[in-house]
Design an enzyme around this catalytic site. Structure first.
Site, PDB file in Angstrom:
ATOM      1  N   ASP A 125     -77.328   2.457 -50.062  1.00 51.35           N
ATOM      2  CA  ASP A 125     -78.735   2.131 -49.870  1.00 51.35           C
ATOM      3  C   ASP A 125     -79.025   0.673 -50.223  1.00 51.35           C
ATOM      4  O   ASP A 125     -79.110   0.312 -51.399  1.00 51.35           O
ATOM      5  CB  ASP A 125     -79.604   3.050 -50.717  1.00 51.35           C
ATOM      6  CG  ASP A 125     -81.078   2.946 -50.362  1.00 51.35           C
ATOM      7  OD1 ASP A 125     -81.404   2.230 -49.396  1.00 51.35           O
ATOM      8  OD2 ASP A 125     -81.903   3.589 -51.039  1.00 51.35           O
ATOM      9  N   ASP A 153     -82.098  -2.097 -43.781  1.00 49.62           N
ATOM     10  CA  ASP A 153     -81.967  -1.059 -44.805  1.00 49.62           C
ATOM     11  C   ASP A 153     -80.985   0.006 -44.337  1.00 49.62           C
ATOM     12  O   ASP A 153     -81.243   0.703 -43.345  1.00 49.62           O
ATOM     13  CB  ASP A 153     -83.342  -0.450 -45.094  1.00 49.62           C
ATOM     14  CG  ASP A 153     -83.307   0.641 -46.139  1.00 49.62           C
ATOM     15  OD1 ASP A 153     -82.280   0.787 -46.823  1.00 49.62           O
ATOM     16  OD2 ASP A 153     -84.319   1.354 -46.281  1.00 49.62           O
TER      17      ASP A 153
END
Length: 394
Positions: free
Chosen positions: A70, A274
């Site tokens: 992440d 992301d």
């Protein structure tokens, strides 16, 4: 985090892009010796997750675990026993009592103060709490531990030992925070690998295949194209990049200009990349212009009802091969020509495929992991740039 479940791409099905790609135009040295190391990357699809997982060891002796990759968050955390409430994961829950390198962190210590909010337990231990945009959260004790990447040990990494982990988490043991904040892995250990890392996200339809998350100079692919890394002082943890426009079938979409993605003085707007978000969201005016251009160029395809957050879908059940318009995202200094499977995806087993973008009204645009599939995405923090290299999972 994403709860979206993906359909399987029929093995006989092929895309042909309407325009050939040939038609589309378009650091400070350190005295510390850096190290190259890596860990494997797999799709979480087989476990019902839209995330990508990496696998490395934690503790002494190392216990190997799957962690969500992440780049949109900072705190590293794992599920720990004893559990107040833990979700189902593939591996046994980590037991810190069985690791000789595990250590708790004192409240009011300098490490504890790096958390956005400092909390203390009755035993004067540092507590952490992290919440995500989908309502998921993790709560537990901040600790330090050793991470093992093959033969490379990275010691004294601060991470959350989560005893209450609830929401849309599934499959992985926890989360590897790769953002730009104080407690992310690059911020804690970047001096070990020259503040450079990269990953390649394998195609979800090939869930048995793996690639690599690479740290160090080896992370930078020679054939990468780079765009400058931008900063938002109001949200310093995110990786902002400049999006100048989007082309459909070799033609720039009218109305999609850099001004749409400008970061305002109050911190709104901008575009981030992301790995922990599945579907790319574009600020609504940009999305509508892009979607409408794609619909016009795809008028030869049979339409189907929308699905979940997707409003543009097609019934391809009777097709073995279709022609679809090419899509290119134009970042500042770098063009990213997307494979068709990165923007037209199966959502069920009946042959329904959807345009894998969505609009957002909150101002922040996000380049999600569906669009990143197959590219080696380079985070050269020392050079303040983000790179893209196609066919990077080999």
């Amino acid at each position: 985090m994403c709860a979206y479940k993906w359909g399987n791409l029929p093995p006989h099905f092929n895309f042909k892009i309407l325009v050939s790609l040939s038609q589309i135009s378009g650091s400070t040295p350190t005295a510390i010796k850096t190290t190259n190391f890596s860990s494997s990357v797999v799709s979480g699809l087989a476990q019902g997750s839209g995330e990508y997982f990496t696998r490395f060891g934690i503790g002494t002796p190392p216990k190997y675990i799957y962690m969500v990759i992440d780049t949109g968050s900072d705190v590293i955390w794992i599920q720990c026993s004893p559990c107040k409430k833990c979700y189902k994961q593939t591996d046994p829950i980590f037991n810190p009592a069985k690791s000789s390198s595990f250590s708790t962190v004192a409240c009011r210590s300098s490490l504890c103060r790096k958390l956005d909010t400092t909390l203390c337990s009755e035993k004067n231990l540092c507590l952490y709490e992290v919440s995500y945009g989908d309502g998921s959260f993790t709560v537990g004790e901040l600790s330090t531990e050793t991470l093992t990447f093959h033969k490379t040990k990275v010691k004294n990494i601060a991470l959350g030992c989560g005893h209450d982990n609830e929401g849309l988490f599934i499959g992985a043991d926890g989360l590897l925070g790769l953002g730009r904040g104080k407690l992310s892995f690059p911020s804690q250990a970047g001096f070990r690998f020259g503040s450079k890392f990269s990953y390649c996200l394998v195609d979800r339809s090939s869930s048995s295949k793996s690639s690599w998350l690479i740290f160090g100079d080896s992370a930078v692919s020679r054939n990468s194209v780079f765009t400058p890394l931008l900063t938002n002082p109001k949200l310093p943890s995110f990786y902002y990049i400049g999006l100048n426009g989007i082309s459909v079938e070799g033609v720039k979409v009218a109305g999609i200009e850099p001004l749409l993605f400008k970061i305002t003085p109050t911190g709104r707007g901008g575009v981030i990349i992301d790995s922990g978000t599945a579907v790319t969201r574009l600020t609504l005016p940009a999305y509508l212009a892009f979607r409408n251009a794609f619909r016009v160029r795809s008028s030869h395809l049979k339409r189907a009802p929308g699905y979940s957050l997707f409003d543009t879908c097609f019934d391809l059940s009777a097709e073995e091969e279709v022609t679809v318009p090419a899509v290119v995202m134009h970042f500042a200094g770098a063009d990213m020509a997307l494979p068709a499977s990165n923007y037209l995806i199966p959502v069920d087993t009946s042959g329904r495929f959807c345009f894998a973008f969505a609009g957002t009204t909150n101002g922040l645009s996000i380049i999600g992991n569906i669009q990143q599939q197959g590219f080696r995405v380079v985070y050269d923090l020392a050079g303040s740039r983000i790179g893209f290299s196609p066919h990077g999972c080999g």
